[in-house]
Design an enzyme around this catalytic site. Structure first.
Site, mmCIF file in Angstrom:
data_model
loop_
_atom_site.group_PDB
_atom_site.id
_atom_site.type_symbol
_atom_site.label_atom_id
_atom_site.label_comp_id
_atom_site.label_asym_id
_atom_site.label_seq_id
_atom_site.Cartn_x
_atom_site.Cartn_y
_atom_site.Cartn_z
ATOM 1 C CE LYS A 129 59.149 29.990 22.707
ATOM 2 N NZ LYS A 129 59.871 28.763 23.090
ATOM 3 C CG ASP A 152 57.639 24.307 25.848
ATOM 4 O OD1 ASP A 152 56.975 25.032 25.074
ATOM 5 O OD2 ASP A 152 58.833 24.501 26.122
ATOM 6 C CD GLN A 193 63.539 28.385 23.174
ATOM 7 O OE1 GLN A 193 62.541 28.932 23.636
ATOM 8 N NE2 GLN A 193 63.508 27.712 22.039
#
Ligand code: NDP
Length: 284
Positions: free
Chosen positions: A54, A121, A98
């Site tokens: 990422k 997200d 995460q």
């Protein structure tokens, strides 16, 4: 019938190239670049590798951003404080934590603490609700990536049967909603589904997000179906395998995503796109 191998890596690269162009223009226009901050707690090797990919993509696309690495022993209170600080920082457009998190931390509480406007997200309950209400929202990256792949390869969706195996909040449920929005007739299958093979064989579009290597075999696939393999499973020998038994399924599928190089790179490209969208939204 020739098999089409859907090259997610190459399609993701095209998306990132376009975003990089767009970021050059946006930063000239607004005097700053989009900024994505990524928080990781602990040192789970799979998570570390996802986070590295990422960060690499943010650098490629020309974003600003920070990787915030917190020790495994970080308390929930401390993590929430770090999130709040980024929520309140005007320079930050996108923020993600995460997953999975260490067991002593309540993931849902963490997700709900991220500002919905910065939730790249798309996991915050506000964004989930807005997705199901057909309101403008931030859509989770993996389902977005799958839809972008289907669009790129021109898979017809309207009126066709889609079967999604897996009902997680991050993949199964949102991809089912996006396929429904494209007028597929959608079935969501899971570990309690009776005669899973027969259900899967109905699918013109089969999306598999189970987390078991080689789980879908040729007898479960309708000849000519488009097969999207979301699974990322590390085998004992260190190699990666999807949830689909690629060797046996590829010869009968109409189109199939490989693992690696299918859905994975698209997830990251869509994270970049979500960040640019958050940036533009916050500049309006
Ligand atoms: P979860 O573990 O949250 O969900 C797995 C789902 O599979 C559950 O709904 C479960 O059913 C179902 N399932 C498990 N066993 C069976 C079975 N025997 N038959 C039918 N269904 C079954 O997984 P995720 O959705 O988070 O991830 C799935 C996979 O995708 C993993 O390999 C993960 O690593 C990968 N992944 C890849 C991403 C990418 O970018 N490519 C992004 C996210 C995930 P039930 O609900 O009944 O328990």
């Amino acid at each position: 019938m020739g098999i089409m191998i859907i090259d997610g890596k190459q399609i993701a690269q095209q998306f990132k190239e376009e975003l990089r162009q767009q970021v050059t223009e946006l930063s000239a226009q607004y005097g700053r670049k989009p900024c994505l901050d990524v928080i990781i707690v602990g040192e789970n090797p799979a998570s570390m590798s996802y986070v590295r990919s990422k960060i690499k993509a943010t650098e490629y696309c020309g974003f600003d951003g920070e990787l915030i690495q917190l020790p495994e022993t970080t308390s929930q209170e401390e993590l929430l404080r770090v999130i709040q600080e980024r929520n309140n920082n005007d320079a930050v457009d996108g923020l993600l934590v995460q997953l999975p998190l260490p067991k002593h931390i309540d993931s849902q509480r963490v997700i709900e603490t991220i500002s919905p406007e910065k939730d790249v997200d798309g996991f915050h309950p506000t964004n989930v609700a807005r997705l199901w209400l057909n309101q403008p929202t931030i859509v989770p990256c993996t389902p977005l990536g799958i839809m972008a792949l289907l669009e790129q390869v021109g898979t017809p969706l309207e009126g066709r049967r889609a079967v999604v195996v897996g009902r997680s909040n991050i993949v199964g449920k949102p991809i089912a909603k996006l396929l429904l929005d494209k007028n597929c007739t959608v079935t969501i299958a899971h570990s309690r589904t009776a005669d899973l093979a027969a259900v899967c064989r109905e699918a013109d579009i089969l999306v598999v997000a189970v987390g078991r290597p080689h789980f879908i075999t040729a007898d479960m696939v309708k000849p000519g179906a488009t097969v999207i393999d979301v699974g990322i499973n590390r085998l004992p020998d260190g190699t990666l395998a999807g949830d689909v038994d690629y060797q046996s399924v590829a010869p009968i599928a109409g189109a199939i995503t490989p693992v690696p190089g299918g859905v994975g790179p698209m997830t990251i490209a869509m994270l970049m796109r979500n960040t640019v969208n958050c940036f533009m939204h916050r500049n309006q």
